[in-house]
Scaffold this motif. Sequence first.
Motif, short mmCIF file in Angstrom:
data_model
loop_
_atom_site.label_atom_id
_atom_site.label_comp_id
_atom_site.label_asym_id
_atom_site.label_seq_id
_atom_site.Cartn_x
_atom_site.Cartn_y
_atom_site.Cartn_z
N ALA A 1 39.80 34.23 27.66
CA ALA A 1 39.27 35.02 28.77
C ALA A 1 40.32 36.00 29.29
O ALA A 1 40.01 37.14 29.65
CB ALA A 1 38.80 34.09 29.89
N GLU A 2 41.58 35.54 29.32
CA GLU A 2 42.64 36.44 29.78
C GLU A 2 42.83 37.60 28.81
O GLU A 2 43.03 38.75 29.20
CB GLU A 2 43.95 35.65 29.94
N GLU A 3 42.78 37.30 27.52
CA GLU A 3 42.88 38.38 26.53
C GLU A 3 41.73 39.37 26.68
O GLU A 3 41.92 40.60 26.57
CB GLU A 3 42.89 37.79 25.12
N LEU A 4 40.54 38.84 26.91
CA LEU A 4 39.39 39.72 27.10
C LEU A 4 39.55 40.57 28.36
O LEU A 4 39.23 41.77 28.36
CB LEU A 4 38.11 38.87 27.20
N ARG A 5 40.09 39.96 29.42
CA ARG A 5 40.29 40.72 30.66
C ARG A 5 41.33 41.83 30.46
O ARG A 5 41.13 42.97 30.91
CB ARG A 5 40.74 39.77 31.76
N VAL A 6 42.41 41.51 29.79
CA VAL A 6 43.45 42.52 29.53
C VAL A 6 42.92 43.64 28.65
O VAL A 6 43.17 44.83 28.88
CB VAL A 6 44.69 41.85 28.90
N ALA A 7 42.17 43.27 27.60
CA ALA A 7 41.60 44.30 26.73
C ALA A 7 40.63 45.19 27.50
O ALA A 7 40.58 46.42 27.28
CB ALA A 7 40.89 43.64 25.55
N GLY A 8 39.85 44.58 28.40
CA GLY A 8 38.95 45.39 29.21
C GLY A 8 39.68 46.35 30.11
O GLY A 8 39.28 47.51 30.28
N CYS A 9 40.80 45.90 30.70
CA CYS A 9 41.59 46.80 31.55
C CYS A 9 42.19 47.94 30.74
O CYS A 9 42.23 49.09 31.19
CB CYS A 9 42.70 46.00 32.24
N GLN A 10 42.64 47.64 29.53
CA GLN A 10 43.16 48.71 28.66
C GLN A 10 42.06 49.70 28.29
O GLN A 10 42.29 50.91 28.25
CB GLN A 10 43.78 48.09 27.41
N ALA A 11 40.87 49.18 28.01
CA ALA A 11 39.74 50.08 27.69
C ALA A 11 39.41 50.97 28.87
O ALA A 11 39.10 52.17 28.70
CB ALA A 11 38.53 49.25 27.27
N LEU A 12 39.48 50.41 30.08
CA LEU A 12 39.22 51.22 31.26
C LEU A 12 40.26 52.33 31.41
O LEU A 12 39.93 53.46 31.77
CB LEU A 12 39.21 50.34 32.51
N ALA A 13 41.53 52.00 31.14
CA ALA A 13 42.58 53.02 31.24
C ALA A 13 42.36 54.13 30.22
O ALA A 13 42.50 55.32 30.52
CB ALA A 13 43.95 52.37 31.04
N GLU A 14 42.00 53.75 28.98
CA GLU A 14 41.75 54.77 27.96
C GLU A 14 40.52 55.60 28.30
O GLU A 14 40.49 56.81 28.07
CB GLU A 14 41.59 54.09 26.60
N LEU A 15 39.50 54.94 28.82
CA LEU A 15 38.30 55.67 29.22
C LEU A 15 38.61 56.63 30.35
O LEU A 15 38.08 57.75 30.40
CB LEU A 15 37.22 54.68 29.64
N ARG A 16 39.48 56.21 31.28
CA ARG A 16 39.87 57.09 32.38
C ARG A 16 40.53 58.35 31.83
O ARG A 16 40.25 59.47 32.26
CB ARG A 16 40.84 56.35 33.30
#
Length: 388
Positions: A211-226
């Motif tokens: 779950a932590e890996e998924l959360r971190v990957a999601g945050c990275q995806a948000l940064a790239e999307l930004r």
Amino acid sequence: MGRSRMLPVAVDVAVAVVAAVMGAALAFADPNVGTRFVTAPAWVYAVAQAAAAAMLLVRRRYPYTATLAIAAISLFAPAWAAFLIPYAVTAYASGPRSRQWGAVGLLATAFLVGMHAWAVDDPFTAPAVIFVSALLGMYFNARRSLVAELTGRAERAERERLLLAEQARADERIRLAGEMHDVVTHRINLMVLQAGALRVSSTDPAARAAAEELRVAGCQALAELRDLVGVLRNGQPGPAADGGKPTGTTDPGTEPGLESLVDDSRAVGLPVCLAEDGDPAVVAPTVRRTLFRVVQESLTNVHKHAPGADATVSVHYGRDSVRATVSNTPPRRPPDADLTAAGGGSGLAGLRHRVEVVGGTLSAGSTSDGGFTVRATLPVYVPTAVRR
């Protein structure tokens, strides 16, 4: 010197040579012809004809000077160049048309005086040729001006077309950026929140690590999307700006309702109260999609910046307008730093732009108790001419 600049020079030289040869031939044709002003041999008149012809070399740059010089020579020896210089006066000379015709009239008068001195029997043909030459120059000048005007109009139309095309591309990039921000960011935010909730609630270490890996990957995806959304909004070429089907577009009949947004938020632990008043069916599809994005972005911001808060969504469907209010209480715990940092800070700005496009208004700000409220007023119906 380029070929385009050499051509007029070659033409001027050819015209001057022809005028000099024709004038000299007329001078030597009757060497015994005398003049009342100057008695001289035929070669003197041939030189005068050559001097008058030489003035044709500068007829484009100095048409008035060349005309006066040829008129002065024609007083003593009617110059063959006098038939060609009126064209240059009306075609190239500046100033009012009366000034040009005044110079032509002076030339014709001087030529008539010279003809009288040379005892020429035909006083009509030469002045007629002079005036016809002037009329041809006027025609050339008018045609050149018309071509220049049409060329200028075509160039302006092409520039306007390019500007409109660039504006259309910029508008499409902004629309794509808004759709990507509204649709994709919202879903990824929910994914990150659900992963965070799973990490906290799960007792299995492996599940918590995943779950932590998924959360971190999601945050990275948000940064790239930004970053991608920022590129699109700044007008630079982006991966999704040049082709393909626009993202985030849905058929009006399949647009999810506000209940789905509320259910998604409740599923990740955000208490949301939805209150709708009026008939949603009277709202145009464009306005309905805009309303959906307003509520979606507002709830996304509550998830990110006010964890543990309670949210209220209130929508009133009136006869002429739709009023939506999304408010939340103060957060009960600090927001997730990674999730907050993944935002670009442009969500409300893009939302305001979307609302203004359909003719609505949007305001947002903190409340006195530490909460936050977003208010939007939208028209019920948007004319098809409004840019979407």
